[in-house]
Enzyme design. Structure first.
Site, PDB file in Angstrom:
ATOM      1  N   TYR A  93      78.488  76.589  18.110  1.00 50.44           N
ATOM      2  CA  TYR A  93      78.281  75.169  18.333  1.00 50.44           C
ATOM      3  C   TYR A  93      79.514  73.843  17.990  1.00 50.44           C
ATOM      4  O   TYR A  93      79.944  73.430  16.846  1.00 50.44           O
ATOM      5  CB  TYR A  93      76.814  74.032  17.286  1.00 50.44           C
ATOM      6  CG  TYR A  93      75.597  74.604  17.593  1.00 50.44           C
ATOM      7  CD1 TYR A  93      75.267  74.808  18.296  1.00 50.44           C
ATOM      8  CD2 TYR A  93      75.025  74.718  16.180  1.00 50.44           C
ATOM      9  CE1 TYR A  93      74.628  76.333  18.526  1.00 50.44           C
ATOM     10  CE2 TYR A  93      73.395  75.087  16.229  1.00 50.44           C
ATOM     11  CZ  TYR A  93      73.003  76.013  17.691  1.00 50.44           C
ATOM     12  OH  TYR A  93      71.837  76.718  17.497  1.00 50.44           O
TER      13      TYR A  93
ATOM     14  N   PHE B 103      64.887  74.280  20.177  1.00 48.10           N
ATOM     15  CA  PHE B 103      63.582  73.442  22.033  1.00 48.10           C
ATOM     16  C   PHE B 103      62.083  72.718  21.167  1.00 48.10           C
ATOM     17  O   PHE B 103      62.025  73.011  22.735  1.00 48.10           O
ATOM     18  CB  PHE B 103      64.127  74.381  22.656  1.00 48.10           C
ATOM     19  CG  PHE B 103      65.235  74.637  23.345  1.00 48.10           C
ATOM     20  CD1 PHE B 103      66.222  73.942  22.893  1.00 48.10           C
ATOM     21  CD2 PHE B 103      65.606  76.273  23.734  1.00 48.10           C
ATOM     22  CE1 PHE B 103      68.030  73.879  23.615  1.00 48.10           C
ATOM     23  CE2 PHE B 103      66.734  75.972  24.010  1.00 48.10           C
ATOM     24  CZ  PHE B 103      68.015  75.134  23.885  1.00 48.10           C
TER      25      PHE B 103
ATOM     26  N   LEU C 230      61.243  70.075  21.342  1.00 43.16           N
ATOM     27  CA  LEU C 230      61.588  68.943  22.139  1.00 43.16           C
ATOM     28  C   LEU C 230      61.610  69.437  23.295  1.00 43.16           C
ATOM     29  O   LEU C 230      60.912  68.721  24.510  1.00 43.16           O
ATOM     30  CB  LEU C 230      62.096  68.311  21.216  1.00 43.16           C
ATOM     31  CG  LEU C 230      61.631  67.519  19.753  1.00 43.16           C
ATOM     32  CD1 LEU C 230      62.600  66.700  19.584  1.00 43.16           C
ATOM     33  CD2 LEU C 230      60.801  66.411  20.034  1.00 43.16           C
TER      34      LEU C 230
ATOM     35  N   GLY D 132      61.682  71.722  25.216  1.00 43.85           N
ATOM     36  CA  GLY D 132      60.928  72.490  25.737  1.00 43.85           C
ATOM     37  C   GLY D 132      62.017  73.886  26.813  1.00 43.85           C
ATOM     38  O   GLY D 132      62.812  74.041  26.862  1.00 43.85           O
TER      39      GLY D 132
HETATM   40  N1  LIG Z   1      68.878  80.661  17.370  1.00 37.93           N
HETATM   41  C1  LIG Z   1      69.110  79.588  18.511  1.00 37.93           C
HETATM   42  O1  LIG Z   1      68.971  80.199  19.778  1.00 37.93           O
HETATM   43  C2  LIG Z   1      68.658  78.194  18.942  1.00 37.93           C
HETATM   44  C3  LIG Z   1      69.520  77.657  20.251  1.00 37.93           C
HETATM   45  C4  LIG Z   1      69.361  76.658  20.570  1.00 37.93           C
HETATM   46  C5  LIG Z   1      68.970  75.968  19.627  1.00 37.93           C
HETATM   47  N2  LIG Z   1      68.830  75.959  18.085  1.00 37.93           N
HETATM   48  C6  LIG Z   1      68.782  74.904  17.280  1.00 37.93           C
HETATM   49  O2  LIG Z   1      67.818  74.227  17.662  1.00 37.93           O
HETATM   50  C7  LIG Z   1      67.919  72.944  17.324  1.00 37.93           C
HETATM   51  C8  LIG Z   1      66.679  72.170  17.836  1.00 37.93           C
HETATM   52  O3  LIG Z   1      67.102  72.710  19.173  1.00 37.93           O
HETATM   53  P1  LIG Z   1      67.488  71.325  20.714  1.00 37.93           P
HETATM   54  O4  LIG Z   1      68.720  70.985  19.585  1.00 37.93           O
HETATM   55  O5  LIG Z   1      68.331  71.717  21.547  1.00 37.93           O
HETATM   56  O6  LIG Z   1      66.375  71.190  21.026  1.00 37.93           O
HETATM   57  P2  LIG Z   1      65.463  69.767  20.228  1.00 37.93           P
HETATM   58  O7  LIG Z   1      65.065  69.576  19.732  1.00 37.93           O
HETATM   59  O8  LIG Z   1      64.498  70.074  21.389  1.00 37.93           O
HETATM   60  O9  LIG Z   1      65.401  68.754  21.211  1.00 37.93           O
HETATM   61  C9  LIG Z   1      66.483  67.701  21.451  1.00 37.93           C
HETATM   62  C10 LIG Z   1      66.362  66.871  22.993  1.00 37.93           C
HETATM   63  O10 LIG Z   1      65.474  65.538  22.334  1.00 37.93           O
HETATM   64  C11 LIG Z   1      65.211  64.445  22.266  1.00 37.93           C
HETATM   65  N3  LIG Z   1      65.190  63.731  20.704  1.00 37.93           N
HETATM   66  C12 LIG Z   1      65.458  64.267  19.720  1.00 37.93           C
HETATM   67  N4  LIG Z   1      64.606  63.532  19.163  1.00 37.93           N
HETATM   68  C13 LIG Z   1      63.912  62.767  19.388  1.00 37.93           C
HETATM   69  C14 LIG Z   1      63.362  61.520  19.794  1.00 37.93           C
HETATM   70  N5  LIG Z   1      62.694  61.106  18.492  1.00 37.93           N
HETATM   71  N6  LIG Z   1      62.798  60.720  20.584  1.00 37.93           N
HETATM   72  C15 LIG Z   1      63.450  61.315  21.614  1.00 37.93           C
HETATM   73  N7  LIG Z   1      63.875  62.290  21.988  1.00 37.93           N
HETATM   74  C16 LIG Z   1      64.633  62.841  20.983  1.00 37.93           C
HETATM   75  C17 LIG Z   1      67.678  64.957  21.651  1.00 37.93           C
HETATM   76  O11 LIG Z   1      68.324  63.476  22.964  1.00 37.93           O
HETATM   77  P3  LIG Z   1      68.980  62.763  21.656  1.00 37.93           P
HETATM   78  O12 LIG Z   1      70.447  63.340  20.901  1.00 37.93           O
HETATM   79  O13 LIG Z   1      69.196  61.609  22.543  1.00 37.93           O
HETATM   80  O14 LIG Z   1      67.941  62.173  20.526  1.00 37.93           O
HETATM   81  C18 LIG Z   1      67.620  66.007  22.572  1.00 37.93           C
HETATM   82  O15 LIG Z   1      67.969  65.382  24.032  1.00 37.93           O
HETATM   83  C19 LIG Z   1      69.067  72.798  17.496  1.00 37.93           C
HETATM   84  O16 LIG Z   1      69.691  71.823  17.069  1.00 37.93           O
HETATM   85  C20 LIG Z   1      70.191  73.802  17.484  1.00 37.93           C
HETATM   86  O17 LIG Z   1      69.945  74.010  15.476  1.00 37.93           O
HETATM   87  C21 LIG Z   1      68.825  77.687  18.316  1.00 37.93           C
END
Ligand SMILES: NC(=O)c1ccc[n+]([C@@H]2O[C@H](COP(=O)([O-])OP(=O)(O)OC[C@H]3O[C@@H](n4cnc5c(N)ncnc54)[C@H](OP(=O)(O)O)[C@@H]3O)[C@@H](O)[C@H]2O)c1
Length: 298
Positions: A61, A221, A223, A225
């Site tokens: 990351y 994912f 949020l 999706g």
């Molecule tokens: N194992 C794997 O292969 C893998 C792959 C991807 C991710 N991950 C892990 O999973 C975690 C979660 O995934 P992610 O961060 O990509 O996606 P997520 O948590 O599903 O969603 C993040 C998105 O939601 C928005 N968001 C978050 N809180 C919000 C709120 N309260 N209101 C409105 N929008 C909101 C964020 O924008 P803002 O920044 O504007 O809030 C961003 O666009 C990652 O951080 C990582 O640690 C693991």
């Protein structure tokens, strides 16, 4: 819903190996996209102030040029931002990371890491976090037809666990047969797969099986999706809006609450670069959905 005074304790806890963590955690992939390091540090400190004790990260990351190919300026690695924000680390903080592929910014492809190469990735995580051990390492696999066994790579991580570099092991982007293979080699404390209310894929059976085996299921994912790295959508299913209105909550909070209602072994790791969103996400752990609402959500 009001966010003040709601801490991560509202979501309850789960035990990963010999450590108990709050079920509302924080994913650090998006902090590298914050406009400056100070903001990323504020986001991390805010999460911990609100009682979050489970962080998910990876040495890949990094921005610009890493899995989130955004921003400009010097490279910012999520584990280094964690170190800048939170070291010296509290004994209560549990940091999960992952190894298994290297991202090539030139091609945009994920290249699977050989079993022998995993040690270097573990060491990179140790170095960037500034720790002498890793609480949890997920083997994040890249599924390729014909090269589908996790056994050799998982055994390599189990050897690093035996050597004291890693405390607990998990798997990411896997199927049930991968979990079976890995459990025959060493204990598995979690499975981290992509899963969301409107992007469940074929995950429901694996999620339930993890619960039956006492293994945490950690959706990423939740949020975003199907939009994945592109981030959360502005649009949500009508049922999400209806439940949000009923609770005075945001649709994102309803999505996180739905995630936590999928089982006591399901942990949330929402990612954000916005300190206000951190507080909203933590507060979602206090949202209790009725059976009727869960049925409507689907
Ligand atoms: N194992 C794997 O292969 C893998 C792959 C991807 C991710 N991950 C892990 O999973 C975690 C979660 O995934 P992610 O961060 O990509 O996606 P997520 O948590 O599903 O969603 C993040 C998105 O939601 C928005 N968001 C978050 N809180 C919000 C709120 N309260 N209101 C409105 N929008 C909101 C964020 O924008 P803002 O920044 O504007 O809030 C961003 O666009 C990652 O951080 C990582 O640690 C693991």
């Amino acid at each position: 819903m009001p966010t003040h005074e709601i801490t991560a304790a509202a979501a309850g806890s789960w035990t990963l190996g010999d450590r108990t963590v709050r079920r509302m955690g924080f994913g650090t992939m998006r902090i590298t996209a914050a406009p400056d390091a100070d903001r990323a540090i504020r986001v991390l400190r805010r999460a911990v102030e609100l009682g979050v004790d489970h962080l998910d990260t990876a040495a890949f990351y990094v921005s610009p040029g890493g899995t989130l190919n955004v921003g400009s300026g010097p490279a910012r690695y999520a584990p280094e931002l964690i170190r800048a924000a939170l070291a010296p680390y509290s004994d209560d903080l549990f940091i999960a990371t992952k190894v298994g592929f290297a991202y090539d910014p030139a091609t945009g492809l994920r290249e699977e890491t050989s079993p022998a190469g995993l040690r270097a990735q573990v060491e990179e995580n140790l170095r960037r976090l500034g720790r002498d051990h890793l609480d949890l390492v997920n083997l994040r696999i890249v599924k390729r037809p014909g090269r589908d066994s996790v056994a050799e790579s998982f055994a390599a991580l189990a050897a690093l666990r035996d050597a004291g570099l890693i405390r607990h092991l998990g798997l990411s982007n896997v199927r049930l047969d991968h979990l079976d293979e890995a459990q025959a080699i060493a204990p598995v404390v979690c499975v981290q797969n992509s899963y969301a209310l409107d992007n469940r894929g074929d995950q429901d059976a694996l999620l339930r099986e993890c619960g039956a085996r006492g293994i945490a299921y950690v959706p990423f994912f939740a949020l975003a999706g199907a939009r994945r790295e592109a981030g959360a959508a502005a649009e949500h299913p009508a049922a999400v809006h209806a439940v949000a209105r009923a609770h005075g909550a945001t649709p994102h909070q309803v999505r996180l609450a739905w995630t936590l209602h999928q089982g006591p072994h399901v942990l949330a790791i929402p990612g954000t670069g916005d300190p206000e969103h951190v507080a909203q996400n933590v507060a979602a752990g206090a949202l209790r959905l009725t059976a009727g609402e869960l049925a409507a959500l689907g």
